[in-house]
Design an enzyme around this catalytic site. Structure first.
Site, short mmCIF file in Angstrom:
data_model
loop_
_atom_site.label_atom_id
_atom_site.label_comp_id
_atom_site.label_asym_id
_atom_site.label_seq_id
_atom_site.Cartn_x
_atom_site.Cartn_y
_atom_site.Cartn_z
N HIS A 222 -8.32 -1.24 -0.41
CA HIS A 222 -7.31 -2.29 -0.57
C HIS A 222 -8.04 -3.54 -1.02
O HIS A 222 -9.04 -3.91 -0.42
CB HIS A 222 -6.61 -2.62 0.75
N ASP B 67 -2.13 -7.76 -5.23
CA ASP B 67 -2.51 -6.65 -4.38
C ASP B 67 -2.95 -5.45 -5.21
O ASP B 67 -2.25 -5.04 -6.12
CB ASP B 67 -1.28 -6.26 -3.57
N GLN C 40 1.30 -11.09 -3.20
CA GLN C 40 -0.15 -10.92 -3.26
C GLN C 40 -0.54 -10.40 -4.63
O GLN C 40 0.26 -9.77 -5.30
CB GLN C 40 -0.60 -9.89 -2.22
N CYS D 73 0.79 -1.23 0.00
CA CYS D 73 0.00 0.00 0.00
C CYS D 73 0.83 1.29 0.00
O CYS D 73 0.57 2.17 -0.82
CB CYS D 73 -1.03 0.03 1.12
N LYS E 62 -13.37 -3.94 6.74
CA LYS E 62 -13.14 -4.74 5.53
C LYS E 62 -14.22 -5.79 5.33
O LYS E 62 -14.95 -6.15 6.26
CB LYS E 62 -11.78 -5.41 5.61
N HIS F 89 -4.79 -1.45 -5.06
CA HIS F 89 -5.32 -0.30 -4.33
C HIS F 89 -6.10 0.56 -5.28
O HIS F 89 -5.60 0.92 -6.34
CB HIS F 89 -4.20 0.46 -3.64
N ARG G 226 7.16 -10.65 5.76
CA ARG G 226 6.64 -10.38 7.10
C ARG G 226 7.31 -11.34 8.06
O ARG G 226 7.36 -12.55 7.81
CB ARG G 226 5.12 -10.58 7.16
#
Length: 654
Positions: free
Chosen positions: A518, A391, A389, A342, A472, A393, A371
């Site tokens: 997200h 991912d 991911q 992000c 979410k 946005h 992570r």
RNA sequence: GCCGACGUAGCUCAGAUGGUAGAGCACCCGAUUUGUAAUCGGGCGGUCGCGAGUUCGAUCCUCGCCGUCGGCUCCA
């Protein structure tokens, strides 16, 4: 007097405090024998707890799923009874029924070994045979403290009742008395079909700062066949385990040199690339893919809030120049590998002026993320330290939220549909650890909920389970072992735009704050692939299979022809392999079946003469189809193009 | 991170109260040329996870480390 309404509509008046077993007995003695517990207005209580209110009265027999939890809870007491006999010094913690069985926590000097479990299970069978009734007693706080005076864990639990008017009850089965609200089966002989499964450490009250107890897990059923089915299912699940299949099918490996980070083999990489190509194709129209750096200075993480809330989970990197300028070793760890995409996306969005006309703007990135998960949490591909991911946005105007959430939901659900996976939706609200004002959270939660409701899809609530920056919608998918995995997510974020000072120019020529969403579909590629491996039991549909067709010449005479056919398939973009090893046909077919190749094409003299192949479909045995090479090629090509779920993975699981 | 179990050939697993280990499969070589789930014979292959200690001697015992697995509230 209390009024009970029976299922047939008849009513009965009984005195306050009457025992349900007397009521059930008066309905019929055979019913009393079959009764496990009763429900009054849907509330389960056992046969020995006095009735304190009237209402709809229902007798639960072993056919009622609610009765199973009662049996299992009693199983936990029987387990504790046996443990106390073998280890009188054991202090007892909690022992509830859980979704697929029960457990009990003990404080013991020596942890339980597998041999202990066998011994305990044998002792439990004795307790069952001794047929102790479960005797309920209602006691005062003072009396309870007396009863459990030698059990520190129970005394601590009793303190919770201080100042409460809740009834404190104990249940006794033979030599064992436990603090317990019930309900229980009438006596210990009801527990007929059970099995102790495992022992493991568990923190007292789930708090890692407190002492570790020893937990024994077990399961129980009313019927023998049900227990056997469960044990069989556990065996089957083991065979589908992605860690087992990953090795067997040669898809990925782990090395001690990189805990929590997978090596993908050529086959596994092929699988990964196929999946990635699929989602890229899906996102070609409406999304903008970008690549961003993996390593950032802490300035970015301070701005995003990660440095404050998420630092423990980040891999920090030492900056030489920082150290040379005299910073402490700690301060010199001033960079970090990104744990999320992000901030990079926000940085990039911030770099340009944006018109309201461009919105919604969707950036996607497949970069590697790191992570630092605690070592005990690592598990196969499902819990890793390095992952990618899909991912995304989305930057949008507030008035676009409803439309965008619907768009994203449709996108995600149709994606799962391609794999034959179904998802359940969960709406998660503000967590305790969070950033941003309550006003912002109110707005975000209301907006997201309104968007969710407008789709008309059912959903569950998960209070307090939101991301630290916003509420979410989670997409939970069930795998073959029955575990629910949180895969996709749609998270609304009003905080990031503030922190990154994001703006767009509105119709009014003034600067406005966009909202950020997200979105992830697969969760992580690693975990999604693990789920696919288990979902298909390694028998992938032809479009996903690393090797789509294996071509087997019967003898050397036709191997030249087989190679030509193989080349033809490969030229058409299909993943074909020619197995012309000098082993017998049976041997090579067995190998292809074990490797779960979707199709094998056997070529002999007959086929060479007619330009045909003999197709063997994975899992279908020797039932073969003879078709022309071109027809087979067209069929494979079409199944791949349409991403058909063929051939079926039925029969290929073992 | 914490509790426990486990770590023997590429894989699946045997094994000895402490005297440096074996099978099947895989792999390599040879023979076999195969019609739908294992052809036959031979060979290669192991610092028994890593390090230290005890011992005449350790893969086995002790300690430490690494990794994997099961779990770490579904609240009496």
């Amino acid at each position: 007097m209390l009024v009970l309404t029976l299922p047939d509509g008849a009513t009965r008046e009984v005195a306050y405090g009457t025992l349900p077993r007397d009521v059930v007995g008066s309905i019929g003695p055979r019913l009393l024998l079959a009764a496990i517990a009763v429900a009054v207005d849907g509330e389960i209580q056992d046969l020995m707890t006095p009735l304190r209110k009237g209402g709809a009265f229902q007798v639960l027999t072993d056919k009622d799923p609610r009765a199973l939890a009662v049996l299992r809870h009693s199983g936990a007491h029987i387990l504790a009874t046996a443990v106390r006999r073998l280890r009188p010094e054991a202090a007892i913690g909690f022992g509830p029924a859980i979704d697929d069985g029960f457990y009990y926590d003990f404080q013991v000097a020596k942890p339980f070994t597998p041999e202990d479990l066998e011994q305990i299970e044998a002792e439990m069978r004795k307790v069952v045979a001794e047929k102790y009734p479960f005797v309920r007693a209602e006691v005062s706080q003072k009396e309870a403290k007396q009863v459990f005076s030698d059990d520190p864990l129970k005394l601590e639990r009793l303190e919770d009742f201080e100042g409460s008017d809740e009834i404190i009850s104990t249940y006794t089965d033979g030599p064992f008395t436990d603090l317990c609200r019930g309900p229980h089966v009438p006596d210990t002989s009801y527990l007929k079909h059970f099995k102790l499964l495992s022992a493991a450490g568990a923190y007292w009250r789930g708090d890692e700062k407190r002492q570790m107890l020893q937990r024994i897990y077990a399961t129980a059923f009313f019927k023998k066949e049900e227990l056997e089915a469960r044990l069989f299912q556990m065996e089957e699940a083991k065979k589908r385990d992605h860690r087992v299949l990953g090795k067997q099918l040669d898809l990925f490996q782990f090395f001690p040199h990189a805990p929590g980070a997978a090596f993908w083999t050529p086959k596994g990489t092929q699988l990964w690339n196929t999946l990635e190509a699929f989602i890229r194709e899906r996102q070609r129209e409406d999304f903008l893919e970008i690549k961003t750096p993996l390593l950032y200075t802490k300035k970015l993480w301070e701005q995003s809030g990660h440095w404050g809330k998420y630092k423990d989970n980040m891999f920090l990197v030492w900056d030489k120049e920082e150290a040379e300028q005299g910073s402490s070793p700690e301060e010199s760890l001033s960079m970090s590998l990104k744990p999320m995409n992000c901030p990079s996306h926000h940085l990039y969005f911030h770099a340009d002026k944006h018109s309201y006309r461009e919105l919604p703007k969707r950036f996607v990135t497949f970069d590697v993320l790191h992570r630092n998960e605690i070592s005990g949490a690592l598990s196969g591909l499902t819990r890793v330290r390095q992952f990618s991911q899909d991912d995304c946005h989305v930057y949008l105007r507030e008035d676009q939220i409803a439309g965008e959430v619907k768009f994203l939901m449709d996108f995600i659900l149709s994606y799962y549909d391609t794999f034959g996976l179904t998802a359940r939706l969960k709406f998660a609200t503000r967590p305790e650890q969070r950033i941003g004002s309550d006003e912002l959270w109110d707005r975000a939660e209301n907006a997201l909920r309104a968007a969710l409701e407008s789709t008309g899809r059912p959903y569950e609530m998960k209070e307090g389970d939101g991301a630290f920056y916003g509420p979410k919608i989670d997409f939970d998918v069930m795998d073959s072992i029955g575990r629910a995995w949180q895969l996709g997510t749609i998270q609304l974020d009003y905080n990031a735009p503030e922190r990154f000072d994001l703006e767009y120019t509105g119709e009014d020529n003034a600067a406005h704050r966009p909202v950020v969403i997200h979105r992830a579909v697969s969760g992580s590629f690693e975990r999604f692939l693990a789920i696919l491996i288990e979902h298909f039991a390694g028998a992938f549909p032809v479009w996903l299979a690393p090797e789509q067709v294996r071509i087997l010449p019967i003898s050397d005479d036709v191997s030249g022809y087989a190679k030509e056919v193989t080349a033809k398939f490969r030229a058409a973009g299909l993943r074909a392999v020619c197995d012309d090893r000098s082993d017998t046909l049976n041997y090579r077919i067995r190998d292809g079946e074990i490797m779960k190749v979707p199709y094998m094409a056997v070529l002999g003299k007959r086929e060479m003469e007619t330009g045909q192949v003999a197709i063997r479909v994975r899992g279908a045995g020797k039932k073969q189809e003879i078709v022309s090479v071109d027809a087979f090629l067209a069929r494979l090509f079409e199944e791949t193009r349409t991403r058909a779920l063929t051939p079926s993975s039925e029969g290929a699981a073992s």
